[in-house]
Design an enzyme around this catalytic site. Sequence first.
Site, PDB file in Angstrom:
ATOM      1  N   LYS A   1       0.985  -1.121  -0.051  1.00 60.17           N
ATOM      2  CA  LYS A   1      -0.078  -0.014  -0.110  1.00 60.17           C
ATOM      3  C   LYS A   1       0.875   1.190  -0.003  1.00 60.17           C
ATOM      4  CE  LYS A   1      -4.061   1.586   2.700  1.00 60.17           C
ATOM      5  NZ  LYS A   1      -4.710   1.339   4.059  1.00 60.17           N
TER       6      LYS A   1
ATOM      7  N   SER B   1      -9.462   1.046   3.250  1.00 57.40           N
ATOM      8  CA  SER B   1      -8.454   1.838   2.381  1.00 57.40           C
ATOM      9  C   SER B   1      -7.656   1.314   1.457  1.00 57.40           C
ATOM     10  CB  SER B   1      -7.755   2.966   3.209  1.00 57.40           C
ATOM     11  OG  SER B   1      -6.900   2.386   4.198  1.00 57.40           O
TER      12      SER B   1
ATOM     13  N   SER C   1      -9.522  -1.424   7.612  1.00 55.49           N
ATOM     14  CA  SER C   1      -9.130  -1.425   5.975  1.00 55.49           C
ATOM     15  C   SER C   1      -8.358  -2.568   5.717  1.00 55.49           C
ATOM     16  CB  SER C   1      -7.913  -0.158   5.811  1.00 55.49           C
ATOM     17  OG  SER C   1      -8.796   1.223   6.202  1.00 55.49           O
TER      18      SER C   1
END
Length: 605
Positions: free
Chosen positions: A76, A150, A174
């Site tokens: 990420k 996310s 997330s």
Amino acid sequence: MLHSLPFHIPALHTAFADGVSPVAVVREAYRRIAAWNDPGIFLHLIDEAEACAEAKKLGAFDPAERPLYGIPFVVKDNIDAAGCPTTAACAATSRMADEDAVAVARLREAGAILLGKTNLDQFATGLVGMRTPFGAPRNALDPAIVPGGSSSGSAVAVAAGFATFSLGTDTAGSGRVPAALNGIVGLKPTLGAISATGLVPACRTLDTISIFALTVDDAYAAYRAAAALDLADAYSREVATPPLAPLPEAFTIGVPDAASREFFDDTAQADAFKAALADLAALGATIREMDFTPFFDVAAMLYDGPWVAERYAVIETLLETDPDAVLPVTRAIIEKADEFSAADAFRAFYRLKDLRRKTTPLLASLDALCVPTIPTFCSRADLEAEPIDANARMGVYTNFVNLLDMCGIAVPTAPRADGRPGNVTVLADTGRDAWIASIARALQERTAADLGATGWPLPALADLATARPDPADEEIAVAAVGAHMSGLPLNHELTSLGARFLYAAKTAPSYRFFSLAGGPPYRPGLVRVAEGGGAIALEVWAVPRARFGDFMAGIPGPLGIGTLTLDDGRQVKGFLCEAIGTDGATEITDLGGWRPYMQSLANSQ
């Protein structure tokens, strides 16, 4: 051949052992990325030649030295990777990382090959995956559904089959919500188990780097490689990462009762959850319904309380100097911090402590919790109509977890009646990551859904029941022969100390077994003899060395802890009885164990 090669660790390591080079696997990964053709997944894709050069440096295949040898992964883009920009999905704060985040460095040392940095909800604020200025990735299973956030790009990259595992982050869910929406595994470790050095924080006190994978085994393998104490991270702590063990014969799972289950009228999701609970019951779980209101009260504090000020602290300067660089929806959420004072923060801490007082005994009476990972699905159209409320619905079963310092793992279950993926999350108290992963592994094996969007079946899993793993260095193996076994009345005396189940076994055939006089509660007595004994069923548990004295202090005479010999010749500590304790006792050696004896008592009533 490589075009059809499943990108899970067993298949890749078999290919490497057969002579396939990690360079060829990296090239296949880039071919798959191009064929998938979704520009929303990556915010930075490492040059293919650079990734191939990294793979070439691995040398000969040696999974003992490098357990993630040749395994492609992505991270990420709020986690640093040397030579790559870190943006947190905001161009105004983009910077070039000089070195890897600690977690990334550890994974590379284990042999994993980084492909790139993935898209996310800006500053990791959101559960839908659509709050990015760079164009959101498509959900891997259904483009009409949000990808989840996310950690959107990290989840889609795994579900699409070109990354074996990926790093996300998890503050409010997330690392779990995108797993449910894309049909994969999402492992959210105990806070501090994986170093946050090199992570752009969302809420530093609640953040953890998380792991997505197609299987529980792969997620846990990556977790074991990444986890370590990091003295440079003030929130890092040492958490045991032992090998996964088989499930005990019986265990208790707490679930929301009918009054506190929330599915927003999604009957397919409600039915899928019931089916998953039936699968858990078939694995040996006793399902205990309970009022989840205290957990939901904790969840409400995450965004409606002063913890949002932690998010504000991360981008305070940006909001003051260039507020338009922050997406309006993200800014609206984070600027709520202005509503709270320092006094509000302390009042929130007090309320959280009160709520923990309510949830702690609930957790102590259970072996784990199981909840739906998401209460319902969220479409892009839903989000356009209700950008805040639709996002909030995704966090119903996730927002309380980090505030209560729990670990969790989202695991695919059988598809819903409408074909959408099933998924539940198994939760437990801090440090019990291996235990919940063992439950999730057994559940994934039982439901055997295809892996993400790949169409690949779940690979054959090693039979943990025959492995008889040793305890970790910081543990002592203890054999339980009576009410301390799983599902029986005194098992909590082990689990409350952080003990974990290792395996079921039998003694060598040189013991006599008794039900001691008195009771209920009835107590077993195991006595070693030179002849005339039998093999007695038992369970071996790993007890933390630091708590072994506490365990010993609770053992009444004539029982004690001695050394038992098992049927395979190994020796472990375990319950033994003084010979004098058998006066007036009932011999039950012929029954072969405590469970058959208890069943015989029940049958005689």
